[in-house]
Design an enzyme around this catalytic site. Sequence first.
Site, PDB file in Angstrom:
ATOM      1  N   GLU A 138       7.841 -24.521 -53.163  1.00 51.49           N
ATOM      2  CA  GLU A 138       8.216 -24.535 -54.576  1.00 51.49           C
ATOM      3  C   GLU A 138       8.859 -23.203 -54.927  1.00 51.49           C
ATOM      4  OE1 GLU A 138       5.178 -25.774 -57.355  1.00 51.49           O
ATOM      5  OE2 GLU A 138       5.969 -24.475 -58.935  1.00 51.49           O
ATOM      6  N   GLU A 143       9.970 -19.553 -65.435  1.00 49.70           N
ATOM      7  CA  GLU A 143       8.874 -20.133 -66.199  1.00 49.70           C
ATOM      8  C   GLU A 143       8.546 -19.197 -67.349  1.00 49.70           C
ATOM      9  OE1 GLU A 143       5.713 -22.600 -63.886  1.00 49.70           O
ATOM     10  OE2 GLU A 143       6.117 -20.797 -62.712  1.00 49.70           O
TER      11      GLU A 143
END
Length: 257
Positions: A138, A143
């Site tokens: 990932e 974010e």
Amino acid sequence: MGCSTSTPSASVPAEPTPTASPWTLVWSDEFDGETLNTRNWLFDKGAGGWGNNEWQYYTDRPENVRIENGVLIIEARNEEYLAWKYTSARIKTHYLQSWTYGRIEARIKLPVGGKGIWPAFWMLGENIATARWPTCGEIDIMENIGNPTTVYGTVHGPGYAGSNAISKAFVSPVDLSADFHIYAVEWEADEIRWYVDDQRYHTVRRDQVPGEWVFDHPFFIILNLAVGGNWPGYPDETTIFPQQLQVDYIRVYQAGS
């Protein structure tokens, strides 16, 4: 003895040669249609926490995901929907578009934030169905967990996932929800680098991860706006709704010849 009254002509400096870009554009979505391009995107739909105890139900409704004036809008809403109190959207290029290495960037305007608001621009290994997470790998390009001056760049893999992921924060001098900014990674065989508006703030190299390097196969892109979860916490009476994640474009470049 005579003297000259002429003056030497000044030399004109040569035009500088532009520096060749190492990147060639191979794919983009400029969100210039009336609806989301289904050749590029699939919807993740439903609830159940999404592995993080999130509170939203993801839909494909225009209330939650739409294009307006060339901008993709993902909107989180506080509303009753199929026994859930919040709705939002999550889209992905899985099975449609994937890449190994390159510069992956998006021009994004963050939500205004608040407790429990969690927008993300990220990637998962195309082999997730067989390898499972985190062995698939990932790459979190951007974010944000409620504070619109701080974003995070992260990798997850076997031995360094979840709370043990390799992550770094970028603290901005300006509110990132006030305007669009460019969030990018440059991903190569042995190194991944993170940027905000071309300012590099994080690097992870193959020899630094405390486990297998799982970033040498195709990855797909995900965009979502979660509500609540183990990491950001949960909305309270101070959290404003609706919230919008706005995306002007996403572009993928690979090394040119």
